[in-house]
Structures are given as structure tokens and as C-alpha cells.
Scaffold this motif. Structure first.
Motif, PDB file in Angstrom:
ATOM      1  N   ARG A 150       0.801  -1.224   0.000  1.00 45.09           N
ATOM      2  CA  ARG A 150       0.000   0.000   0.000  1.00 45.09           C
ATOM      3  C   ARG A 150       0.837   1.279   0.000  1.00 45.09           C
ATOM      4  NH1 ARG A 150      -4.835  -1.342   4.355  1.00 45.09           N
ATOM      5  NH2 ARG A 150      -5.703  -3.187   3.306  1.00 45.09           N
ATOM      6  N   GLY A 214       0.310   0.413  -3.818  1.00 44.13           N
ATOM      7  CA  GLY A 214      -1.091   0.034  -3.781  1.00 44.13           C
ATOM      8  C   GLY A 214      -1.661  -0.369  -5.121  1.00 44.13           C
ATOM      9  N   HIS A 215      -0.819  -0.835  -6.040  1.00 39.87           N
ATOM     10  CA  HIS A 215      -1.252  -1.219  -7.380  1.00 39.87           C
ATOM     11  C   HIS A 215      -0.875  -2.669  -7.677  1.00 39.87           C
ATOM     12  CE1 HIS A 215      -1.934   3.035  -7.995  1.00 39.87           C
ATOM     13  NE2 HIS A 215      -2.366   2.821  -9.216  1.00 39.87           N
ATOM     14  N   GLN A 228      -3.592  -1.520 -11.878  1.00 41.58           N
ATOM     15  CA  GLN A 228      -4.864  -1.278 -11.204  1.00 41.58           C
ATOM     16  C   GLN A 228      -4.600  -0.899  -9.754  1.00 41.58           C
ATOM     17  OE1 GLN A 228      -7.472  -4.734 -11.734  1.00 41.58           O
ATOM     18  NE2 GLN A 228      -6.159  -5.397 -13.416  1.00 41.58           N
ATOM     19  N   GLN A 229      -5.268   0.130  -9.286  1.00 42.92           N
ATOM     20  CA  GLN A 229      -5.117   0.559  -7.900  1.00 42.92           C
ATOM     21  C   GLN A 229      -6.069  -0.251  -7.023  1.00 42.92           C
ATOM     22  OE1 GLN A 229      -5.939   4.720  -7.142  1.00 42.92           O
ATOM     23  NE2 GLN A 229      -4.580   4.738  -5.373  1.00 42.92           N
ATOM     24  N   TYR A 230      -5.506  -1.018  -6.087  1.00 42.98           N
ATOM     25  CA  TYR A 230      -6.338  -1.814  -5.200  1.00 42.98           C
ATOM     26  C   TYR A 230      -6.514  -1.177  -3.834  1.00 42.98           C
ATOM     27  CZ  TYR A 230      -2.078  -3.565  -2.891  1.00 42.98           C
ATOM     28  OH  TYR A 230      -0.894  -3.660  -2.194  1.00 42.98           O
ATOM     29  N   TRP A 231      -5.770  -0.106  -3.554  1.00 45.61           N
ATOM     30  CA  TRP A 231      -5.906   0.594  -2.270  1.00 45.61           C
ATOM     31  C   TRP A 231      -5.491   2.040  -2.443  1.00 45.61           C
ATOM     32  CZ3 TRP A 231      -2.687   3.309   1.048  1.00 45.61           C
ATOM     33  CH2 TRP A 231      -3.195   3.578   2.323  1.00 45.61           C
ATOM     34  N   SER A 232      -6.157   2.935  -1.735  1.00 47.89           N
ATOM     35  CA  SER A 232      -5.782   4.351  -1.712  1.00 47.89           C
ATOM     36  C   SER A 232      -6.024   4.883  -0.316  1.00 47.89           C
ATOM     37  CB  SER A 232      -6.599   5.154  -2.739  1.00 47.89           C
ATOM     38  OG  SER A 232      -7.986   5.082  -2.446  1.00 47.89           O
ATOM     39  N   VAL A 233      -5.381   5.988   0.003  1.00 47.00           N
ATOM     40  CA  VAL A 233      -5.553   6.599   1.326  1.00 47.00           C
ATOM     41  C   VAL A 233      -7.001   7.055   1.471  1.00 47.00           C
ATOM     42  CG1 VAL A 233      -4.835   8.464   2.859  1.00 47.00           C
ATOM     43  CG2 VAL A 233      -3.157   7.347   1.367  1.00 47.00           C
ATOM     44  N   GLU A 235     -10.220   9.090   2.131  1.00 50.80           N
ATOM     45  CA  GLU A 235     -10.442  10.532   2.160  1.00 50.80           C
ATOM     46  C   GLU A 235     -10.916  10.956   3.547  1.00 50.80           C
ATOM     47  OE1 GLU A 235     -13.016  11.861  -0.889  1.00 50.80           O
ATOM     48  OE2 GLU A 235     -11.821  11.023  -2.530  1.00 50.80           O
TER      49      GLU A 235
END
Length: 281
Positions: A150, A214-215, A228-233, A235
Motif C-alpha cells: 500500500r 497500492g497497485h 490497477q489501484q487496489y488501495w488508496s488513502v 479521504e
């Protein structure tokens, strides 16, 4: 020290040890390191590892994991290689054992492979907490997966040519593949000279790209899907927390204790280091 690398054939030529050995040689940085290569069909995976006292020495990567679903003829064969660790792998293993997975090693790489088998390519990464970079080869489905943790603590790079998908923990290891040239990425070099840092989407080598934090990348057959983004911070909400300060502090402390708990292994001696300057106070 450790590192991983691998190649996936997108054409008719199959990968062999002669292609992998120079890449692993680049990953070796210290004496006492061991290297292992596994080839299966269109894919070859390799790892360089340094055995540490107190670490799990059972099994070596790359790892072969097999599973047959109860009451079914579906049999999965997965090869996996991982650098780093999954902090909450014990909790994930407990959930997998409840679905009749029988673990053969204590390696986090087996946890990753069995999670993929049980939950599939779109869901297996969701519970992972840790610092990791890994590759999976599903020989039964001819599917290859490459993923980075991540926050992007573990480095991971890849390159794509007409006939090959190549990855490694170091960009220079990819240069050891015969299909990759050592041309400079002049745009990235200009950016480095002008601003003092590299863009996070580029490397200094033309054709070699970093995996974003996170990709993941999925290759089905010879069809490569974009990162592909599997996780992001998550919001943050603009509204102020209306709870009492003591409740907020207790919640923060609970999160910190939980974060520390999953990172501390009982079988490994742990220590703490402070630099001694103001930011450590």
C-alpha cells in the motif's frame, strides 16, 4: 538482504535458468545469500535471500502451492515469490484454515498464494497489511499477478517487450535481461537534474517502469492489463470530530497499539532506534 525477479513469456520462447541467472546475480549484494529459480511453463520466478537468525527458515521461495477445493475436481497450482512480509498473516491463515486450507510452511508467500486461491484476483489483496512486493503465477489459468504494498515501502519495477514481461526488485536487474537495452530515459534525467528527484512514475532507464504503491498488474495469457489501484488513502472528512478529546486520544492509542501488534512477531527479538534529534523527542 533479499530480492525477487522473474520473467513471463508472451510469445513462443520459454524462459530458462540462463535468462534468470544474470538477473539474480545483480540482486546479490552480500556474501551468504542463496538464490532459487523455479520455471513453470511460460513463467520463471527467482529470489535471493539472506537467512536471518530467528526468521522462519522452513521452505524456500519461490514456493509451489497446491489446493483442491473440497467436494470439487478443481485443483489449483500456484507459484509465488514475495519480498517483505504480511504483518497480519496469522489472522489471514486462521480464516483460510477455516475453509480447509492446509499450510505446509510458515512463509508469508504461502499465505498470499492461498488467499488468491480462495478469494480470487479481485479480492485477495484487500486484507493484507504489510511491506511487500510479490508475484504469483497461476499455471492452471495462465494468469500472472504482480503487486506492491500500500505505501510502496518495497521497490518493484517492470518492463514489457514484444515477447516478455520482466520484473525485479531493482531496475538494474531488469537490464540483465537480453531483450532490454540500457538506454537512458532522457525526460526523467532532465527532471532529476532540474528538480533533484525522479517522478514516481518513471525511472532513469527507458522502458523500465516502477510499480505504483497500492497497485497490481494482471496478465491473462499474453494480454497485459494496465496497473490497477487496489488501495488508496481514505479521504478525510472536512467536519471536525465532535467527540471529547479523551475519546479521540483513546481511539488513536488503540489504533497505534493495533499497528504495533501486527508488526511484532513473537519469535523475533525487537528493538527500537531513536536518532536523538528533536523529531525523536
Amino acid at each position: 538482504m533479499s530480492g525477487i525477479c522473474g520473467v513471463l513469456s508472451l510469445g513462443e520462447e520459454l524462459p530458462g535458468h540462463d535468462v534468470m541467472a544474470p538477473m539474480l546475480a545483480i540482486l546479490k549484494t552480500e556474501g551468504g545469500e542463496t538464490a532459487k529459480i523455479v520455471t513453470e511453463g511460460n513463467c520463471a520466478l527467482g529470489q535471493v535471500s539472506q537467512a536471518l537468525q530467528g526468521s522462519h527458515s522452513e521452505g524456500r521461495q519461490p514456493l509451489r502451492v497446491e489446493h483442491t477445493f473440497p467436494g470439487s475436481s478443481i485443483h489449483k497450482v500456484i507459484h509465488s515469490v514475495l519480498e517483505g512480509e504480511i504483518f497480519n498473516h496469522t489472522d489471514i491463515r486462521s480464516a483460510l484454515r477455516a475453509t480447509r486450507h492446509e499450510f505446509q510452511t510458515h512463509l508469508d508467500s504461502e499465505t498470499v498464494a492461498r488467499s488468491y486461491i480462495q478469494f480470487g484476483e479481485h479480492n485477495f489483496l484487500k486484507p493484507f497489511r504489510g511491506n511487500y512486493a510479490f508475484a504469483l503465477w497461476d499455471s492452471s489459468e495462465k494468469r500472472f499477478i504482480l503487486a506492491r504494498d500500500r505505501p510502496g515501502c518495497k521497490p518493484l519495477y517492470y518492463a514489457v517487450t514484444k515477447d516478455w514481461f520482466i520484473f525485479a526488485s531493482k531496475a538494474t536487474a531488469i537490464l540483465a535481461h537480453p531483450s532490454i537495452s540500457s538506454r537512458l530515459n532522457m525526460a526523467a534525467l532532465n527532471h532529476l537534474m532540474l528538480y533533484g528527484y525522479l517522478p514516481d512514475t518513471q525511472t532513469l532507464f527507458d522502458g523500465i517502469e516502477p510499480m505504483m504503491p497500492g497497485h497490481l498488474i494482471v496478465v491473462n495469457g499474453n494480454r497485459i492489463e494496465a496497473q490497477q489501484q487496489y488501495w488508496s488513502v481514505p479521504e478525510s472528512t472536512p467536519d471536525l470530530d465532535a467527540r471529547p478529546e479523551n475519546d479521540i486520544a483513546a481511539d488513536l492509542l488503540a489504533h497505534m497499539r493495533g499497528a504495533i501488534r501486527v508488526r511484532v512477531a513473537d519469535s523475533i527479538v525487537n528493538g527500537i532506534y531513536l536518532s536523538g534529534t528533536l523529531e525523536s523527542a
